[in-house]
Design an enzyme around this catalytic site. Structure first.
Site, PDB file in Angstrom:
ATOM      1  N   HIS A 154       1.023  -1.206  -0.199  1.00 54.07           N
ATOM      2  CA  HIS A 154       0.193   0.040  -0.062  1.00 54.07           C
ATOM      3  C   HIS A 154       0.973   1.480  -0.315  1.00 54.07           C
ATOM      4  CE1 HIS A 154      -3.826  -2.448   1.453  1.00 54.07           C
ATOM      5  NE2 HIS A 154      -4.034  -2.417   0.112  1.00 54.07           N
TER       6      HIS A 154
ATOM      7  N   HIS B 167     -10.523  -4.449   4.257  1.00 53.58           N
ATOM      8  CA  HIS B 167      -8.320  -4.526   3.937  1.00 53.58           C
ATOM      9  C   HIS B 167      -8.690  -5.768   3.713  1.00 53.58           C
ATOM     10  CE1 HIS B 167      -4.274  -4.442   5.043  1.00 53.58           C
ATOM     11  NE2 HIS B 167      -3.761  -3.147   5.044  1.00 53.58           N
TER      12      HIS B 167
ATOM     13  N   GLU C 116      -5.607  -7.597   3.729  1.00 52.05           N
ATOM     14  CA  GLU C 116      -5.586  -8.884   4.950  1.00 52.05           C
ATOM     15  C   GLU C 116      -6.548  -9.227   4.946  1.00 52.05           C
ATOM     16  OE1 GLU C 116      -2.277  -7.987   7.243  1.00 52.05           O
ATOM     17  OE2 GLU C 116      -3.426  -9.002   8.687  1.00 52.05           O
TER      18      GLU C 116
ATOM     19  N   ASN D 137      -0.760   0.513   8.575  1.00 56.53           N
ATOM     20  CA  ASN D 137       0.036   0.295   9.855  1.00 56.53           C
ATOM     21  C   ASN D 137       0.735   2.429   9.988  1.00 56.53           C
ATOM     22  OD1 ASN D 137       2.583   0.777   8.641  1.00 56.53           O
ATOM     23  ND2 ASN D 137       1.755  -0.592   7.362  1.00 56.53           N
TER      24      ASN D 137
ATOM     25  N   SER E 207       5.428   0.730   4.662  1.00 59.63           N
ATOM     26  CA  SER E 207       5.329  -0.022   2.663  1.00 59.63           C
ATOM     27  C   SER E 207       5.524   1.414   2.331  1.00 59.63           C
ATOM     28  CB  SER E 207       4.011   0.080   2.374  1.00 59.63           C
ATOM     29  OG  SER E 207       2.915   0.986   2.839  1.00 59.63           O
TER      30      SER E 207
HETATM   31 FE1  SF4 Z   1       2.533  -6.645   6.291  1.00 59.15          FE
HETATM   32 FE2  SF4 Z   1       5.577  -6.162   7.006  1.00 59.15          FE
HETATM   33 FE3  SF4 Z   1       4.311  -6.867   9.042  1.00 59.15          FE
HETATM   34 FE4  SF4 Z   1       4.761  -8.959   6.772  1.00 59.15          FE
HETATM   35  S1  SF4 Z   1       6.241  -7.707   8.144  1.00 59.15           S
HETATM   36  S2  SF4 Z   1       2.978  -8.443   7.788  1.00 59.15           S
HETATM   37  S3  SF4 Z   1       4.428  -7.230   5.066  1.00 59.15           S
HETATM   38  S4  SF4 Z   1       3.648  -5.246   8.080  1.00 59.15           S
END
Ligand code: SF4
Length: 430
Positions: free
Chosen positions: A163, A246, A248, A346, A388
């Protein structure tokens, strides 16, 4: 996501040919007989001028006595500030813009320049560490890059690989094609699944279509999927703590759609109706605020004393580390800037965390999103980035702030990250 577009660049010889409503923003001021003056805050000025309705181009701008000819009819505004760029020692930086008469450009340029000059002053920047890319994002981006190198474009990617609008735009420029659903992918083509994961239904559809799948799902998201299957197999109702809509969450819920319920708050927990209160398990999205999630889990435990959870925390190490790093600096800052896109969970949690401890915070896609009035009365800025957001965007913010006056930059590291995920076999070989 930024509402502004990247500026075109130009050179000193084209300023006299500016189109209506277009402002030339100086990335360098050239003064006759003097060394040229850099303008690191050009990106700030540029963003503000565009928000005020004018188009911009970037390039070196001549200041001082105007030449006869078309430039005489131009508005020229330039300011010089004493600054330290942190590497070359004290020096001079500038802010400058020029626009043709008779359109919106001059007013926008003058107002924007004035707004930034109002908040030009020495500042401290506290850099939170860790910040920016996590191991899962690193891996996902590398998967697309390697797929492009191996197979050439176009490579289809279902949803944004991570993202962040900059990452997506950069990969698009190299041949990646981002699609919302598999029906936009030609039969038999290669498709990459994003870091946020997909539901089993999407995998089945890809198989049915004969698509060549490269899975960039973060292994820590994969762990949550595995838990969902395990809980479903033992006949539990699964309560997933996460944000509706979302990607996920959609992917995780897809593992056991008939027995998974989504909650966001303790109030949602109170409204739950489950088949057997003794057979309830919970999972969480990986990118939630740790403190808020603990409240929801407490509410679940109170409501369902036999509640069972995952073997280890679902909120991932990167999310937790970025929150702790920001917590360590937020109280010492007058303002927090979080680099990240608006759909980055996040990153949004970092903004909320800062606000919860009492420090105003803003999410910015890049330096161009910073508003002058945010900096009024601000001497110390806390700076971080979601998992990200690429590191170079943070560096660009520091560079731009250095164009408003001398800045002291200090990094505050709360932990060192060493996590690394291996790539899928299909993209490991050159
Ligand atoms: Fe998401 Fe990065 Fe955590 Fe993996 S490590 S769950 S991509 S924030």
């Amino acid at each position: 996501m930024s509402t502004t577009k990247s500026p075109r660049t130009t050179n000193a010889h084209t300023v006299e040919r500016l189109e209506p409503d277009t402002v030339m923003v100086a990335d360098e001021l050239r003064c006759q007989g003097l060394p040229s003056v850099p303008c690191p805050a050009a990106v700030l000025l540029d963003g503000e001028i565009r928000r005020r309705g004018a188009r911009t181009v970037r390039g070196p701008l001549r200041t001082g006595p105007w030449r006869a000819g078309p430039e005489r009819a131009a508005l020229g505004s330039a300011a010089f500030l004493r600054a330290t760029d942190g590497t070359t020692g004290p020096g001079v930086v500038g802010l400058g813009a020029a626009a043709a008469r008779g359109d919106r450009g001059p007013a926008s340029a003058r107002a924007a320049l004035h707004a930034w000059l109002e908040v030009a002053r020495p500042r401290e920047v506290l850099l939170a560490a860790p910040r920016s890319f996590c191991a899962g994002v690193d891996r996902a981006v590398e998967i697309v890059e390697r797929a492009l190198e191996q197979r050439g474009g176009p490579i289809h990617v279902r949803k944004q690989i991570v993202h962040n609008s900059h990452v997506v735009a950069e990969l698009e420029g190299r041949g990646a094609v981002f699609v919302e659903e598999l029906d936009a992918v030609p039969d038999g083509a290669t498709v990459v699944f994003s870091a946020h994961g997909v539901s089993p239904a999407v995998r089945t559809e890809a198989e049915r279509r004969g698509l060549d799948v490269i899975d960039a799902t973060c292994p820590l998201v994969g762990k949550v999927h595995h838990e969902a299957r395990r809980f479903a197999d033992r006949g539990d109702t699964i309560v997933l703590v996460g944000h509706a809509g979302h990607e996920e969450v959609e992917g995780t819920m897809g593992e056991a759609p008939d027995r998974t319920m989504l909650v966001e708050t303790p109030e949602d927990v109170a409204r739950l109706e489950v088949a057997d209160p003794d057979k309830v398990s919970y999972l969480t999205q990986t990118t939630l605020a740790a403190d808020e999630t603990a409240e929801v889990i407490d509410a679940l435990r109170t409501r369902f004393p036999m509640l069972r959870g995952p073997g280890s925390d679902d909120i991932c190490y990167a999310t937790t580390n970025r929150q702790e790093a920001l917590r360590a600096i937020a109280l010492d800052a007058d303002l927090v800037l979080v680099v990240g896109s608006t759909n980055s969970s996040n990153s949004l949690r970092l903004v909320e965390l800062s606000e919860r401890v009492g420090t105003p915070a803003h999410l910015i896609d890049d330096a161009a999103d910073i508003r002058p009035h945010w900096l009024t009365g601000v001497t110390t800025i806390g700076l971080t980035a979601g998992a990200s957001a690429p590191h170079h965007l943070v560096e660009a913010v520091v560079g731009a702030l250095g164009g408003l006056g001398p800045i002291g930059v200090s990094e505050h590291e709360t932990t060192r990250e060493t996590v690394h995920f291996t790539l899928p076999l299909s993209v490991r070989t050159p």
